[in-house]
Design an enzyme around this catalytic site. Sequence first.
Site, mmCIF file in Angstrom:
data_model
loop_
_atom_site.group_PDB
_atom_site.id
_atom_site.type_symbol
_atom_site.label_atom_id
_atom_site.label_comp_id
_atom_site.label_asym_id
_atom_site.label_seq_id
_atom_site.Cartn_x
_atom_site.Cartn_y
_atom_site.Cartn_z
ATOM 1 C CG ASP A 1 90.663 -21.050 156.626
ATOM 2 O OD1 ASP A 1 89.671 -20.387 156.104
ATOM 3 O OD2 ASP A 1 91.914 -20.775 156.454
ATOM 4 C CE1 TYR B 1 96.641 -18.870 153.284
ATOM 5 C CE2 TYR B 1 95.386 -20.589 154.137
ATOM 6 C CZ TYR B 1 95.616 -19.643 153.971
ATOM 7 O OH TYR B 1 95.197 -18.771 155.001
ATOM 8 C CE LYS C 1 91.210 -17.737 154.418
ATOM 9 N NZ LYS C 1 92.155 -18.929 154.571
ATOM 10 C CG HIS D 1 93.623 -14.321 151.821
ATOM 11 N ND1 HIS D 1 94.110 -15.296 151.439
ATOM 12 C CD2 HIS D 1 93.843 -14.120 152.979
ATOM 13 C CE1 HIS D 1 94.972 -15.914 152.132
ATOM 14 N NE2 HIS D 1 94.591 -15.268 153.485
ATOM 15 C CG LEU E 1 96.834 -22.549 168.661
ATOM 16 C CD1 LEU E 1 97.377 -23.884 168.097
ATOM 17 C CD2 LEU E 1 96.042 -22.744 169.890
ATOM 18 C CB ILE F 1 90.773 -22.339 161.203
ATOM 19 C CG1 ILE F 1 90.874 -20.818 161.065
ATOM 20 C CG2 ILE F 1 89.127 -22.399 160.751
ATOM 21 C CD1 ILE F 1 91.078 -19.901 159.805
ATOM 22 C CB SER G 1 98.606 -28.960 164.296
ATOM 23 O OG SER G 1 99.873 -30.026 164.514
ATOM 24 N NE ARG H 1 102.545 -29.797 167.233
ATOM 25 C CZ ARG H 1 103.854 -30.341 167.101
ATOM 26 N NH1 ARG H 1 104.216 -31.072 168.161
ATOM 27 N NH2 ARG H 1 104.385 -30.341 166.028
HETATM 28 P P1 NDP Z 1 98.120 -21.000 164.536
HETATM 29 O O1 NDP Z 1 97.920 -20.085 165.684
HETATM 30 O O2 NDP Z 1 96.960 -22.182 164.224
HETATM 31 O O3 NDP Z 1 99.437 -21.866 165.012
HETATM 32 C C1 NDP Z 1 100.021 -22.864 164.172
HETATM 33 C C2 NDP Z 1 101.421 -23.090 164.821
HETATM 34 O O4 NDP Z 1 101.273 -23.633 166.169
HETATM 35 C C3 NDP Z 1 102.035 -24.174 163.840
HETATM 36 O O5 NDP Z 1 103.613 -23.751 163.980
HETATM 37 C C4 NDP Z 1 101.886 -25.465 164.849
HETATM 38 O O6 NDP Z 1 103.013 -26.461 164.584
HETATM 39 C C5 NDP Z 1 101.802 -24.953 166.285
HETATM 40 N N1 NDP Z 1 100.806 -25.836 166.949
HETATM 41 C C6 NDP Z 1 99.697 -26.244 166.557
HETATM 42 N N2 NDP Z 1 99.046 -26.996 167.569
HETATM 43 C C7 NDP Z 1 99.870 -26.921 168.556
HETATM 44 C C8 NDP Z 1 99.831 -27.565 169.705
HETATM 45 N N3 NDP Z 1 98.631 -28.328 170.217
HETATM 46 N N4 NDP Z 1 101.011 -27.249 170.802
HETATM 47 C C9 NDP Z 1 101.999 -26.702 170.399
HETATM 48 N N5 NDP Z 1 102.120 -26.038 169.058
HETATM 49 C C10 NDP Z 1 101.035 -26.276 168.231
HETATM 50 O O7 NDP Z 1 98.681 -20.506 163.362
HETATM 51 P P2 NDP Z 1 98.206 -20.216 161.512
HETATM 52 O O8 NDP Z 1 98.969 -18.747 161.164
HETATM 53 O O9 NDP Z 1 98.627 -21.362 160.946
HETATM 54 O O10 NDP Z 1 96.621 -19.920 161.605
HETATM 55 C C11 NDP Z 1 95.791 -21.035 161.551
HETATM 56 C C12 NDP Z 1 95.100 -20.732 160.084
HETATM 57 O O11 NDP Z 1 94.574 -19.527 160.109
HETATM 58 C C13 NDP Z 1 95.982 -20.887 158.977
HETATM 59 O O12 NDP Z 1 96.545 -22.462 158.734
HETATM 60 C C14 NDP Z 1 94.962 -20.358 157.774
HETATM 61 O O13 NDP Z 1 94.192 -21.320 157.352
HETATM 62 C C15 NDP Z 1 94.423 -19.368 158.591
HETATM 63 N N6 NDP Z 1 95.289 -18.160 158.495
HETATM 64 C C16 NDP Z 1 94.292 -17.109 157.715
HETATM 65 C C17 NDP Z 1 95.030 -15.898 157.427
HETATM 66 C C18 NDP Z 1 94.173 -14.727 156.525
HETATM 67 O O14 NDP Z 1 94.887 -13.611 156.326
HETATM 68 N N7 NDP Z 1 92.791 -15.066 156.655
HETATM 69 C C19 NDP Z 1 96.411 -15.460 157.905
HETATM 70 C C20 NDP Z 1 97.030 -16.575 158.641
HETATM 71 C C21 NDP Z 1 96.481 -17.677 158.936
HETATM 72 P P3 NDP Z 1 102.807 -27.966 164.001
HETATM 73 O O15 NDP Z 1 102.348 -27.775 162.615
HETATM 74 O O16 NDP Z 1 104.306 -28.334 163.989
HETATM 75 O O17 NDP Z 1 101.947 -28.676 165.042
#
Ligand code: NDP
Length: 274
Positions: free
Chosen positions: A45, A50, A75, A108, A190, A228, A231, A236
């Site tokens: 995604d 981005y 998007k 988006h 998450l 989606i 990390s 992770r």
């Molecule tokens: P997430 O809920 O996926 O969380 C990501 C965060 O959690 C990062 O800081 C990551 O750190 C940490 N993390 C991931 N896995 C673990 C784990 N197993 N244990 C502990 N910490 C963890 O947040 P996002 O906001 O990134 O959302 C996911 C995706 O959704 C985005 O990447 C994007 O593709 C989409 N999105 C879409 C939006 C929209 O408007 N349509 C808006 C926001 C997001 P680390 O990388 O250090 O592991």
Amino acid sequence: MSETTLTLNDGAAIPRLGFGVWRVEDAQAPDIVGAALAAGYRSIDTAAAYGNEAGVGRAIRESGLSRDAVFVTTKLWNDRHGYDSALRAFDESLARLGLDHVDLYLVHWPVPARDAYVETWRALIRLREEGRARSIGVSNFSVAHLERIVAETGVTPAVNQIELHPRFQQADLRRFHAGAGIATEAWSPLGRGALLDDPAIVAAARKHGRTPAQVVLRWHLDLGHVVIPKSANPERIRENFSVSDFALDEQDLTTIAALDRPDGRIGPDPETFG
Ligand code: NDP
């Protein structure tokens, strides 16, 4: 219904568990997306906003996987609303990705202040008719926004990608999606990591011998959401993909349902953003 994919209202199959790449630098995308593809993810995604579509495209080419094996979502950003503008923005995304089609193209944000999302949606309908976007959908649309595009174009989005996690469960919107045949895709599944310290999640994780992130992702999948998680850490990345070999029980589901909060939103409000 298969365990690994969900059938969309246009007949296409989307992997239930994909990989999000917001805040992944373009230069790092080949390595990080490469690690996700090696771990087994088959859905990526990304978004024009981005700034990493080129790196995502490169990762897919370098993975050795066939194009058809990977479900690619991108998007349309807020400054490209409008019919012609959206068509051009799509061409630019395809060029950056180095692909001749995407599997899912999303608007988006609705950007209500601009009031151009219906015309934008008409452009996506054309892209689907041309086969260059195999499926089309929206993101951050409310019930009112969804009702309006369907009423004015007759085409229901395949997906609405929305902020969704245990602290912000969006029950009304999910109910509407279910009735309209729109797949619910959870962004920030998450809660961007913040809710992983929640005592209820930690207790459920301990009970099942899993991690808090695995419990939260299992919860989403049990409720029928597409997820989606993002990390940048290879360990992770693998951890988040390894959620198909345990089940939550009724007690877990009740406990997690109680974490919903009226002020649980962490991202922008779609009514005013853009
Ligand atoms: P997430 O809920 O996926 O969380 C990501 C965060 O959690 C990062 O800081 C990551 O750190 C940490 N993390 C991931 N896995 C673990 C784990 N197993 N244990 C502990 N910490 C963890 O947040 P996002 O906001 O990134 O959302 C996911 C995706 O959704 C985005 O990447 C994007 O593709 C989409 N999105 C879409 C939006 C929209 O408007 N349509 C808006 C926001 C997001 P680390 O990388 O250090 O592991």
